[in-house]
Design a protein around this motif. Structure first.
Motif, PDB file in Angstrom:
ATOM      1  N   LYS A  62       0.811  -1.228   0.000  1.00 61.63           N
ATOM      2  CA  LYS A  62       0.000   0.000   0.000  1.00 61.63           C
ATOM      3  C   LYS A  62       0.849   1.286   0.000  1.00 61.63           C
ATOM      4  O   LYS A  62       0.483   2.290   0.588  1.00 61.63           O
ATOM      5  CB  LYS A  62      -0.991   0.002   1.158  1.00 61.63           C
ATOM      6  CG  LYS A  62      -2.016  -1.113   1.081  1.00 61.63           C
ATOM      7  CD  LYS A  62      -3.049  -0.985   2.162  1.00 61.63           C
ATOM      8  CE  LYS A  62      -4.115  -2.024   2.199  1.00 61.63           C
ATOM      9  NZ  LYS A  62      -4.401  -2.888   1.135  1.00 61.63           N
ATOM     10  N   THR A  63       1.990   1.215  -0.725  1.00 58.09           N
ATOM     11  CA  THR A  63       2.848   2.398  -0.850  1.00 58.09           C
ATOM     12  C   THR A  63       2.895   2.934  -2.278  1.00 58.09           C
ATOM     13  O   THR A  63       3.467   3.996  -2.522  1.00 58.09           O
ATOM     14  CB  THR A  63       4.287   2.087  -0.401  1.00 58.09           C
ATOM     15  OG1 THR A  63       4.837   1.066  -1.246  1.00 58.09           O
ATOM     16  CG2 THR A  63       4.325   1.656   1.059  1.00 58.09           C
ATOM     17  N   TYR A  64       2.296   2.196  -3.216  1.00 58.58           N
ATOM     18  CA  TYR A  64       2.343   2.570  -4.629  1.00 58.58           C
ATOM     19  C   TYR A  64       1.196   1.846  -5.330  1.00 58.58           C
ATOM     20  O   TYR A  64       0.943   0.676  -5.045  1.00 58.58           O
ATOM     21  CB  TYR A  64       3.693   2.150  -5.223  1.00 58.58           C
ATOM     22  CG  TYR A  64       3.834   2.458  -6.685  1.00 58.58           C
ATOM     23  CD1 TYR A  64       4.088   3.753  -7.117  1.00 58.58           C
ATOM     24  CD2 TYR A  64       3.716   1.464  -7.639  1.00 58.58           C
ATOM     25  CE1 TYR A  64       4.217   4.048  -8.463  1.00 58.58           C
ATOM     26  CE2 TYR A  64       3.846   1.740  -8.981  1.00 58.58           C
ATOM     27  CZ  TYR A  64       4.093   3.033  -9.394  1.00 58.58           C
ATOM     28  OH  TYR A  64       4.214   3.316 -10.726  1.00 58.58           O
ATOM     29  N   LEU A  83      -0.207   6.177  -8.391  1.00 52.58           N
ATOM     30  CA  LEU A  83      -0.224   6.934  -7.143  1.00 52.58           C
ATOM     31  C   LEU A  83       1.043   6.562  -6.415  1.00 52.58           C
ATOM     32  O   LEU A  83       1.326   5.382  -6.199  1.00 52.58           O
ATOM     33  CB  LEU A  83      -1.438   6.560  -6.295  1.00 52.58           C
ATOM     34  CG  LEU A  83      -2.790   6.905  -6.896  1.00 52.58           C
ATOM     35  CD1 LEU A  83      -3.900   6.277  -6.074  1.00 52.58           C
ATOM     36  CD2 LEU A  83      -2.968   8.407  -6.986  1.00 52.58           C
ATOM     37  N   LYS A  84       1.827   7.575  -6.078  1.00 50.05           N
ATOM     38  CA  LYS A  84       3.107   7.351  -5.416  1.00 50.05           C
ATOM     39  C   LYS A  84       3.258   8.365  -4.302  1.00 50.05           C
ATOM     40  O   LYS A  84       2.387   9.208  -4.094  1.00 50.05           O
ATOM     41  CB  LYS A  84       4.245   7.465  -6.427  1.00 50.05           C
ATOM     42  CG  LYS A  84       4.226   8.763  -7.213  1.00 50.05           C
ATOM     43  CD  LYS A  84       5.131   8.701  -8.419  1.00 50.05           C
ATOM     44  CE  LYS A  84       4.916   9.929  -9.287  1.00 50.05           C
ATOM     45  NZ  LYS A  84       5.558   9.811 -10.560  1.00 50.05           N
ATOM     46  N   VAL A  86       2.824   8.101  -1.305  1.00 50.23           N
ATOM     47  CA  VAL A  86       1.616   7.985  -0.487  1.00 50.23           C
ATOM     48  C   VAL A  86       1.956   8.314   0.964  1.00 50.23           C
ATOM     49  O   VAL A  86       2.929   7.810   1.518  1.00 50.23           O
ATOM     50  CB  VAL A  86       1.027   6.560  -0.588  1.00 50.23           C
ATOM     51  CG1 VAL A  86      -0.171   6.396   0.330  1.00 50.23           C
ATOM     52  CG2 VAL A  86       0.662   6.235  -2.038  1.00 50.23           C
ATOM     53  N   TRP A  88      -0.112   8.107   4.273  1.00 51.85           N
ATOM     54  CA  TRP A  88      -1.378   7.693   4.893  1.00 51.85           C
ATOM     55  C   TRP A  88      -1.720   8.527   6.117  1.00 51.85           C
ATOM     56  O   TRP A  88      -2.862   8.538   6.549  1.00 51.85           O
ATOM     57  CB  TRP A  88      -1.341   6.210   5.249  1.00 51.85           C
ATOM     58  CG  TRP A  88      -1.359   5.333   4.035  1.00 51.85           C
ATOM     59  CD1 TRP A  88      -0.340   4.566   3.562  1.00 51.85           C
ATOM     60  CD2 TRP A  88      -2.449   5.152   3.125  1.00 51.85           C
ATOM     61  NE1 TRP A  88      -0.729   3.919   2.408  1.00 51.85           N
ATOM     62  CE2 TRP A  88      -2.021   4.262   2.122  1.00 51.85           C
ATOM     63  CE3 TRP A  88      -3.750   5.660   3.060  1.00 51.85           C
ATOM     64  CZ2 TRP A  88      -2.840   3.863   1.071  1.00 51.85           C
ATOM     65  CZ3 TRP A  88      -4.565   5.269   2.009  1.00 51.85           C
ATOM     66  CH2 TRP A  88      -4.111   4.384   1.034  1.00 51.85           C
ATOM     67  N   LYS A  92      -2.719  11.445   1.676  1.00 50.29           N
ATOM     68  CA  LYS A  92      -2.564  12.066   0.369  1.00 50.29           C
ATOM     69  C   LYS A  92      -1.630  11.220  -0.482  1.00 50.29           C
ATOM     70  O   LYS A  92      -0.927  10.342   0.041  1.00 50.29           O
ATOM     71  CB  LYS A  92      -2.008  13.481   0.488  1.00 50.29           C
ATOM     72  CG  LYS A  92      -0.561  13.531   0.975  1.00 50.29           C
ATOM     73  CD  LYS A  92      -0.033  14.952   1.007  1.00 50.29           C
ATOM     74  CE  LYS A  92       1.424  14.953   1.482  1.00 50.29           C
ATOM     75  NZ  LYS A  92       2.011  16.284   1.434  1.00 50.29           N
ATOM     76  N   ALA A  93      -1.629  11.499  -1.789  1.00 50.22           N
ATOM     77  CA  ALA A  93      -0.738  10.792  -2.709  1.00 50.22           C
ATOM     78  C   ALA A  93      -0.471  11.669  -3.921  1.00 50.22           C
ATOM     79  O   ALA A  93      -1.268  12.526  -4.282  1.00 50.22           O
ATOM     80  CB  ALA A  93      -1.373   9.471  -3.153  1.00 50.22           C
ATOM     81  N   CYS A 120      -9.962   7.462  -6.828  1.00 49.16           N
ATOM     82  CA  CYS A 120      -8.933   7.451  -5.777  1.00 49.16           C
ATOM     83  C   CYS A 120      -9.431   8.069  -4.480  1.00 49.16           C
ATOM     84  O   CYS A 120      -9.126   7.559  -3.398  1.00 49.16           O
ATOM     85  CB  CYS A 120      -7.677   8.164  -6.261  1.00 49.16           C
ATOM     86  SG  CYS A 120      -6.824   7.253  -7.563  1.00 49.16           S
ATOM     87  N   PHE A 126      -8.297   9.175   0.154  1.00 47.99           N
ATOM     88  CA  PHE A 126      -7.367  10.297   0.191  1.00 47.99           C
ATOM     89  C   PHE A 126      -8.123  11.603   0.390  1.00 47.99           C
ATOM     90  O   PHE A 126      -9.240  11.770  -0.084  1.00 47.99           O
ATOM     91  CB  PHE A 126      -6.547  10.391  -1.110  1.00 47.99           C
ATOM     92  CG  PHE A 126      -5.589   9.244  -1.286  1.00 47.99           C
ATOM     93  CD1 PHE A 126      -4.615   8.971  -0.334  1.00 47.99           C
ATOM     94  CD2 PHE A 126      -5.648   8.437  -2.409  1.00 47.99           C
ATOM     95  CE1 PHE A 126      -3.726   7.925  -0.495  1.00 47.99           C
ATOM     96  CE2 PHE A 126      -4.766   7.389  -2.581  1.00 47.99           C
ATOM     97  CZ  PHE A 126      -3.803   7.126  -1.626  1.00 47.99           C
TER      98      PHE A 126
END
Length: 176
Positions: A62-64, A83-84, A86, A88, A92-93, A120, A126
């Protein structure tokens, strides 16, 4: 999965090696300055297989989150969204995207981005999505504004191109 008109936006999968490699290869020259990681890690199908596996691993953590834009009639990959960066804790991302050279300038990216951003916010929860672009990328600036992103400012010397040049980037943000 997101469906609109004759297009689908869906998560990138390990078995997407050939069409993903072909998308990057067709657009390599356009991508090399601003998608440095993508172009440097996809020089062969073998390299691309490793790169894909790493992207999927990062998605599981869940980081990319990598996605492809697919023409539902031909099944050809015509774009890529991710989405990068990130965070939490906000949450936001940063969003990145590119469109195949043969589909650029036809309004598809604007529509796809609008649907993708809505997805998203809803799917990931987000509160903010942002993107960065170079002043030379007028098309992305227009698309971002058309999709409701607001220019937040310019960060100086914020990105190193493939050639090693440090450049300024314009930041755009959209709040839920």
């Amino acid at each position: 999965m997101i469906k609109f008109e004759n297009y689908i936006i869906r998560p990138l999968e390990n078995n997407d090696l050939a069409p993903y490699f072909d998308l990057v290869e067709r657009n390599r020259k356009r991508l090399e300055d601003f998608f440095t990681g993508t172009t440097s890690m996809t020089n062969s199908k073998e390299d691309t297989e490793v790169f894909l596996a790493e992207m999927i691993k990062r998605r599981e953590a869940k980081t990319y989150f990598p996605f492809v834009l697919v023409d539902s009639e031909t099944q050809n990959f015509i774009g890529f969204f991710d989405l990068k960066n990130v965070d939490w804790s906000i949450p936001k991302a940063e969003m990145g995207c590119y469109t195949d050279k043969d589909f650029a300038g036809k309004g598809i990216t604007s529509k796809a981005m609008g649907y993708f951003v809505t997805y998203c916010f809803k799917e990931f929860g987000f509160k903010k999505i942002f993107l960065r672009t170079h002043e030379s990328n007028k098309a992305m600036q227009i698309i971002a504004e058309k999709c409701g992103f607001e220019k937040e400012g310019v960060l100086r010397m914020d990105y190193k191109t493939t050639s090693g040049e440090l450049i300024d980037l314009i930041y755009y943000g959209k709040l839920k």
